[in-house]
Design a protein around this motif. Structure first.
Motif, PDB file in Angstrom:
ATOM      1  N   ARG A 208     -18.865  28.606  15.264  1.00 20.70           N
ATOM      2  CA  ARG A 208     -19.228  29.793  14.470  1.00 20.70           C
ATOM      3  C   ARG A 208     -18.049  30.774  14.402  1.00 20.70           C
ATOM      4  N   GLU A 209     -17.353  30.953  15.529  1.00 21.52           N
ATOM      5  CA  GLU A 209     -16.213  31.864  15.567  1.00 21.52           C
ATOM      6  C   GLU A 209     -15.144  31.447  14.558  1.00 21.52           C
ATOM      7  N   ALA A 210     -14.991  30.159  14.345  1.00 22.87           N
ATOM      8  CA  ALA A 210     -13.986  29.666  13.404  1.00 22.87           C
ATOM      9  C   ALA A 210     -14.358  29.979  11.959  1.00 22.87           C
ATOM     10  N   GLY A 211     -15.648  30.255  11.709  1.00 27.31           N
ATOM     11  CA  GLY A 211     -16.076  30.602  10.364  1.00 27.31           C
ATOM     12  C   GLY A 211     -17.136  29.706   9.765  1.00 27.31           C
ATOM     13  N   TYR A 212     -17.477  28.627  10.463  1.00 29.11           N
ATOM     14  CA  TYR A 212     -18.503  27.716   9.942  1.00 29.11           C
ATOM     15  C   TYR A 212     -19.895  28.349  10.040  1.00 29.11           C
ATOM     16  N   THR A 213     -20.753  27.997   9.109  1.00 28.43           N
ATOM     17  CA  THR A 213     -22.142  28.433   9.122  1.00 28.43           C
ATOM     18  C   THR A 213     -23.059  27.215   9.258  1.00 28.43           C
ATOM     19  N   ASP A 214     -24.366  27.470   9.325  1.00 23.85           N
ATOM     20  CA  ASP A 214     -25.349  26.386   9.489  1.00 23.85           C
ATOM     21  C   ASP A 214     -24.989  25.508  10.688  1.00 23.85           C
ATOM     22  N   VAL A 215     -24.525  26.147  11.766  1.00 23.81           N
ATOM     23  CA  VAL A 215     -24.077  25.410  12.947  1.00 23.81           C
ATOM     24  C   VAL A 215     -25.294  24.944  13.748  1.00 23.81           C
ATOM     25  N   ALA A 216     -25.278  23.689  14.131  1.00 21.57           N
ATOM     26  CA  ALA A 216     -26.382  23.119  14.911  1.00 21.57           C
ATOM     27  C   ALA A 216     -25.847  21.939  15.709  1.00 21.57           C
ATOM     28  N   TRP A 217     -26.612  21.521  16.704  1.00 21.05           N
ATOM     29  CA  TRP A 217     -26.244  20.317  17.436  1.00 21.05           C
ATOM     30  C   TRP A 217     -27.475  19.491  17.723  1.00 21.05           C
ATOM     31  N   ARG A 218     -27.213  18.204  17.955  1.00 25.69           N
ATOM     32  CA  ARG A 218     -28.280  17.261  18.314  1.00 25.69           C
ATOM     33  C   ARG A 218     -27.788  16.434  19.492  1.00 25.69           C
ATOM     34  N   ASN A 219     -28.600  16.350  20.536  1.00 21.87           N
ATOM     35  CA  ASN A 219     -28.232  15.554  21.700  1.00 21.87           C
ATOM     36  C   ASN A 219     -28.455  14.071  21.439  1.00 21.87           C
ATOM     37  N   LEU A 220     -27.498  13.274  21.892  1.00 21.30           N
ATOM     38  CA  LEU A 220     -27.608  11.823  21.840  1.00 21.30           C
ATOM     39  C   LEU A 220     -27.619  11.299  23.276  1.00 21.30           C
ATOM     40  N   THR A 221     -28.356  10.218  23.500  1.00 22.30           N
ATOM     41  CA  THR A 221     -28.441   9.622  24.838  1.00 22.30           C
ATOM     42  C   THR A 221     -28.764  10.689  25.884  1.00 22.30           C
ATOM     43  N   MET A 222     -29.824  11.447  25.610  1.00 20.15           N
ATOM     44  CA  MET A 222     -30.364  12.455  26.534  1.00 20.15           C
ATOM     45  C   MET A 222     -29.361  13.561  26.853  1.00 20.15           C
ATOM     46  N   GLY A 223     -28.414  13.802  25.940  1.00 22.99           N
ATOM     47  CA  GLY A 223     -27.474  14.890  26.130  1.00 22.99           C
ATOM     48  C   GLY A 223     -26.164  14.493  26.780  1.00 22.99           C
ATOM     49  N   VAL A 224     -25.984  13.226  27.090  1.00 22.21           N
ATOM     50  CA  VAL A 224     -24.681  12.762  27.582  1.00 22.21           C
ATOM     51  C   VAL A 224     -23.622  13.031  26.514  1.00 22.21           C
ATOM     52  N   VAL A 225     -24.046  12.915  25.255  1.00 27.94           N
ATOM     53  CA  VAL A 225     -23.202  13.204  24.103  1.00 27.94           C
ATOM     54  C   VAL A 225     -23.960  14.166  23.209  1.00 27.94           C
ATOM     55  N   ALA A 226     -23.238  15.039  22.525  1.00 28.90           N
ATOM     56  CA  ALA A 226     -23.872  15.945  21.562  1.00 28.90           C
ATOM     57  C   ALA A 226     -23.127  15.880  20.238  1.00 28.90           C
TER      58      ALA A 226
END
Length: 235
Positions: A208-226
């Motif tokens: 978000r600080e860089a300027g991107y909007t609609d920022v979101a994340w999704r956990n993969l493999t129970m959060g080992v990777v996002a």
């Protein structure tokens, strides 16, 4: 020097990846217990490449993820600062006509502003000595309305999973590395860099600080990777 440290000197990190390039993909598949191809599919779907688009794959390594993106018909630039990785990638992906390799530093990308419909990086941002600067560069070269996708190791939100993952890193990963890698000491850095990496909300804040909007994340493999995503606003 057979491995980098958390100072992440670019020359040391590049040299370390040069030395593991030949066996890099095999080692990743072993250490991820077969999950690496699934993470690649999830990342490709998140990028959603389309014919005619121009896509930048940063820290592309041997180009495995880049080739997956190029299957869509998009024009893909695979950028990496390890000459050894690029050499292996050019050889292995020579059959992909819409894929080119470029030696590049993520913090000083050699591309014009607003050049790419999408920018993505998989398991590479953690290795950059100035990750916020790299994200700012991603923003600079993303076209207005374009998208960012970051796939990176992360912190499982569930205590039980965190405990199990920590045990895997300490007791299971070292012997697997000795069996599958040409430079097992380099993978000591892998665990150190994962454990020192910020949690999902902090990385989202950097995006978000860089300027991107609609920022979101999704956990993969129970959060080992996002899988983190953002979009560059249209002026």
């Amino acid at each position: 020097m057979t491995r980098a440290d958390l100072g992440k000197d670019p020359r040391e990190v590049s040299a370390m990846f040069d030395r593991v390039a030949a066996a890099y993909d095999r080692t990743n598949n072993v250490l991820s217990v077969g999950n690496a191809p699934l993470w690649r599919v999830a990342t490709t779907r998140a990028v959603d490449p389309k014919p005619g688009e121009r896509i930048l794959d940063v820290a592309a390594g041997t180009g495995t993820s880049s080739a997956s993106l190029a299957k869509s018909g998009a024009s893909v630039v695979a950028a990496d600062f390890s000459p050894g990785m690029i050499e292996v990638g050019r050889r292995r992906q020579a059959h992909v006509p819409n894929l080119v390799f470029v030696e590049a530093d993520a913090t000083k990308l050699p591309f014009d502003d607003d050049s790419f419909d999408a920018v993505t990086i998989s398991f590479g941002l953690r290795n950059v000595n100035e990750p916020k600067q790299a994200i700012a560069e991603f923003f600079r070269v993303t076209k207005p309305g374009g998208r960012l996708v970051i796939c990176e190791f992360s912190t499982p939100p569930t205590p039980f999973v965190r405990f199990g993952y920590g045990a895997y890193q300490r007791y299971v990963m070292p012997p697997l590395v000795k069996l599958s890698s040409s430079n097992d000491t380099a993978y000591e850095y892998l665990n150190e860099s994962i454990n020192a990496w910020p949690k999902q909300p902090e990385l989202a804040a950097w995006i978000r600080e860089a300027g991107y909007t609609d920022v979101a994340w999704r956990n993969l493999t129970m959060g080992v990777v996002a899988l983190h995503r953002g979009r560059k606003p249209v002026a």
